[in-house]
Write a protein that holds these residues in place. Structure first.
Motif, mmCIF file in Angstrom:
data_model
loop_
_atom_site.group_PDB
_atom_site.id
_atom_site.type_symbol
_atom_site.label_atom_id
_atom_site.label_comp_id
_atom_site.label_asym_id
_atom_site.label_seq_id
_atom_site.Cartn_x
_atom_site.Cartn_y
_atom_site.Cartn_z
ATOM 1 N N LEU A 80 -32.761 -9.028 -64.240
ATOM 2 C CA LEU A 80 -32.866 -10.690 -64.230
ATOM 3 C C LEU A 80 -32.409 -10.835 -65.840
ATOM 4 N N TYR A 81 -32.780 -10.219 -66.693
ATOM 5 C CA TYR A 81 -32.406 -10.453 -68.228
ATOM 6 C C TYR A 81 -30.933 -10.395 -68.326
ATOM 7 N N ARG A 82 -30.307 -9.157 -67.821
ATOM 8 C CA ARG A 82 -28.918 -8.994 -67.995
ATOM 9 C C ARG A 82 -27.989 -9.897 -67.307
ATOM 10 N N LYS A 83 -28.512 -10.357 -66.103
ATOM 11 C CA LYS A 83 -27.619 -11.254 -65.253
ATOM 12 C C LYS A 83 -27.638 -12.792 -65.626
ATOM 13 N N TYR A 84 -29.119 -13.019 -66.045
ATOM 14 C CA TYR A 84 -29.179 -14.607 -66.208
ATOM 15 C C TYR A 84 -29.769 -15.001 -67.688
ATOM 16 N N TYR B 283 -28.104 -15.825 -70.250
ATOM 17 C CA TYR B 283 -27.472 -17.128 -70.842
ATOM 18 C C TYR B 283 -28.165 -18.291 -70.374
ATOM 19 N N LYS B 284 -28.675 -18.326 -69.201
ATOM 20 C CA LYS B 284 -29.348 -19.453 -68.614
ATOM 21 C C LYS B 284 -30.515 -19.896 -69.256
ATOM 22 N N LEU B 285 -31.042 -18.888 -69.633
ATOM 23 C CA LEU B 285 -32.447 -18.794 -70.555
ATOM 24 C C LEU B 285 -32.201 -19.511 -71.787
ATOM 25 N N GLN C 3 -22.137 -25.221 -77.448
ATOM 26 C CA GLN C 3 -21.587 -24.297 -78.116
ATOM 27 C C GLN C 3 -22.818 -23.301 -77.840
ATOM 28 N N LYS C 4 -22.211 -21.824 -78.315
ATOM 29 C CA LYS C 4 -23.137 -20.784 -78.093
ATOM 30 C C LYS C 4 -24.473 -20.817 -78.996
ATOM 31 N N PHE C 5 -25.422 -20.200 -78.521
ATOM 32 C CA PHE C 5 -26.723 -20.303 -78.773
ATOM 33 C C PHE C 5 -27.013 -20.033 -80.470
ATOM 34 N N ASP C 6 -26.467 -18.930 -80.769
ATOM 35 C CA ASP C 6 -26.875 -18.854 -82.274
ATOM 36 C C ASP C 6 -26.255 -19.719 -83.135
ATOM 37 N N ILE C 7 -24.894 -19.943 -82.939
ATOM 38 C CA ILE C 7 -24.058 -21.038 -83.673
ATOM 39 C C ILE C 7 -24.787 -22.347 -83.598
ATOM 40 N N ALA C 8 -25.139 -22.752 -82.489
ATOM 41 C CA ALA C 8 -25.734 -23.908 -82.414
ATOM 42 C C ALA C 8 -27.125 -24.137 -82.957
#
Length: 125
Positions: A23-27, A29-31, A77-82
């Motif tokens: 679940l972590y690998r698949k989802y 990005y949604k988290l 934007q991507k999580f880290d950049i944002a």
């Protein structure tokens, strides 16, 4: 502990850990997107409360508009950049609102910082 209980426990733990990794690998990005939006929403609400306490002027309303616009852009934007850009903007806003009013120079510097973090239109693709 009986052998049967031990084997069942090991079997169930293995399945639960494997399901968690899947679940972590698949989802994941949604988290991250959900977490990013919630963090920005909570911070924005607290910031708006602090901005309401400031002296009323045109710059206060403009500051709210610039912050809301920048948050809307950062959600794409991507999580880290944002998170990095959002944190920089919030830190600067905290410095600006310490004295209880916003003047034109402070507002100009905030707009400059917000536009500095944007990529040029040529490099977007």
């Amino acid at each position: 502990m009986k052998k049967g209980c031990f084997f069942v426990t090991i079997f169930l733990l293995t399945i639960l850990i494997a399901a968690g990794i899947y679940l972590y690998r698949k989802y994941s990005y949604k988290l991250e997107d959900f977490g990013k939006e919630k963090i920005m929403e909570i911070t924005l609400n607290k910031l708006n409360e602090k901005l309401e306490k400031l002296e009323k002027n045109n710059y206060r309303d403009s500051l709210k508009y610039v912050v809301n616009k920048k948050v809307h852009e950062l959600k794409n934007q991507k999580f880290d950049i944002a998170m990095y850009q959002f944190q920089n903007m919030i830190d600067f806003i905290k410095i600006i609102i310490e004295d209880g009013k916003i003047d034109s120079l402070e507002f100009y510097n905030l707009k400059k910082i917000a536009s500095k973090n944007e990529r040029s239109k040529k490099d977007r693709n």
